[in-house]
Design an enzyme around this catalytic site. Structure first.
Site: not given
Length: 435
Positions: A24-25, A96, A124, A170, A317, A344, A348, A392
């Site tokens: 994904k990144s 995000g 966020r 990020q 993650d 997140k 979480r 997740r």
């Protein structure tokens, strides 16, 4: 709210091979770097998740032509200063990564952009990006709570020496994207080393960017020209992690995960598995400066583990899965220095504690982590688990269900499509192999 019945303890374990979907990144960054490069960028094995599609559509709104099918994405870049103003607000959805990286990408333009997202993303924190960018001359407006919507008023960017206050890839990437548009060179210093996909990719496209030996200091020179490339996206280790954990905790399992990203800034989960005595081996390969390979892993008797703050950036993650591993180990495990988990898609720390407790796991919530008392057998006290709208958490619970032989249901499974649309299909393939 929609719910699904989860698969529970498979008597013969999990068996087979999964070709892990694209990282994904890297998929996000390939789109963005391709957009500000000259010529054509071809992306193979792109991740067709909701988050990555948000990036793709936002770039189209900014005047970038993108051709896409299931096999390939082709970005027709327009150069470092080629983005155009969007007539409409840019929709971030739940992403995000899209939001924070675009803030940096848009900081040095000559137009104003508005970024907005869904109810979850709108909670966020964006101040962590706005503040360092403002020190470079960027003009960014956020709400009083430091959240979306964000207004980016393109302005002249100045290179400086900047110490980042949050260990976040990020935030770092947003600053690097802005630095490409600056009038002088830039130095960025991280609190701890974070994933380096942005730096690796920009070097491939021709940027003058270097990382010092401490792995925390990055030097960036303004970019007059980047050139389009072919990007072969490896499988996402954060997605592979769910099956790594599944094979480890489900008796009689043995699986192979193909073409997984093994970038050393992302392999914290493998380090944890090794310390917990998991049975696995890796075949490494190289691919466009990004390491990748196949991982073979089988059921294991796990030892407890202690996770500290210095490990968190390479594990952020995967921490819900680390908690699950700990729940299956024999003894007490601790996760510390992980306060970042609270900002997140959900808090979480709270959601992991709440949901694992439903399965009979003894978990103590801490301000910056949790203490998990692992044991082989759980006593489930409810049949309904909840993703809390967090992809997740949803996937972690689907894997946790494989440890029980009781009927279990998951509320809001649709959240999983944010990062892994084919998750349940791939899980079924491992359940259906006869042994």
């Amino acid at each position: 709210m929609k719910k699904i019945k989860l698969d529970t303890l498979p008597p013969k374990g999990l068996h087979g091979t999964v070709d892990i979907p694209g990282d994904k990144s890297i998929s996000h960054r390939a789109l963005m770097v391709g957009a500000i490069s000259e010529g054509q960028t071809t992306i193979n094995h792109f991740l067709w998740s909701q988050d990555c599609q948000n990036t793709l559509e936002a770039l189209r709104q900014l005047g970038i032509k993108i051709e896409a099918d299931k096999e390939q994405v082709i970005v027709h870049g327009k150069g470092v200063r080629g983005l155009e103003a969007s007539a409409q607000p840019l929709e971030m959805g739940n992403s995000g990564t899209t939001t924070r990286l675009l803030m940096g990408l848009l900081a040095g333009t000559d137009f104003t952009s508005r970024l907005q997202g869904d109810s979850s993303l709108s909670k966020r924190p964006m101040k962590r990006v706005a503040e360092p960018l403002s020190k470079m001359g960027a003009q960014i407006e956020i709400t009083k709570l430091g959240t979306l919507p964000v207004i980016v008023k393109g302005s002249k960017i100045h290179g400086t020496k900047l110490q980042l206050q949050v260990a976040s890839a990020q935030v770092k990437s947003a600053v690097i994207f802005a630095a490409l548009q600056a009038d002088t060179p830039m130095t960025v210093i991280e609190k701890l080393p974070t994933r380096n996909h942005t730096e690796l990719m920009l070097r491939k496209f021709g940027a003058d960017i270097s990382t010092e030996k401490d792995q925390k200091t990055i030097n960036i020179k303004p970019a007059n020209r980047l050139r389009g490339q072919i990007v072969n996206v490896p499988g996402d280790i954060s997605s592979a992690a769910f099956f790594l954990v599944a094979a480890t905790i489900v008796p009689n399992s043995r699986i192979t995960l193909k073409n997984v990203s093994l970038n050393p800034t992302r392999t914290g989960i493998l380090n944890v598995l090794e310390r917990m005595d998991a049975n696995f081996k890796i075949l490494y390969r190289e691919n466009n400066d990004e390491s990748y390979g196949d991982i073979e892993i089988s059921a294991s008797n796990l030892k407890p583990v202690r996770i500290t703050g210095v490990e968190i950036p390479a594990l952020i993650d995967e921490l819900p899965l680390v908690a699950l591993l700990a729940a299956c180990a024999d003894g007490k495990s601790e996760i510390r220095g992980a306060a970042e988990l609270r900002v997140k898609e959900t808090d979480r720390i709270s959601t992991v504690t709440q949901e694992l407790s439903k399965l009979g796991v003894l978990v103590t919530e801490l301000p910056d982590g949790m203490i998990i008392h692992g044991r082989k057998n759980w006593k489930t006290n409810t049949v309904e688990l909840d993703s809390h709208g967090d992809h997740r958490i949803g996937m972690m619970l689907a894997i946790a269900a494989l440890r029980t032989d009781q009927e279990l249901y998951l509320n809001d499974p649709a959240a999983i499509a944010v990062s892994y649309p084919s998750f349940f299909e791939d899980l079924k393939s491992l359940l259906n192999v006869r042994k």
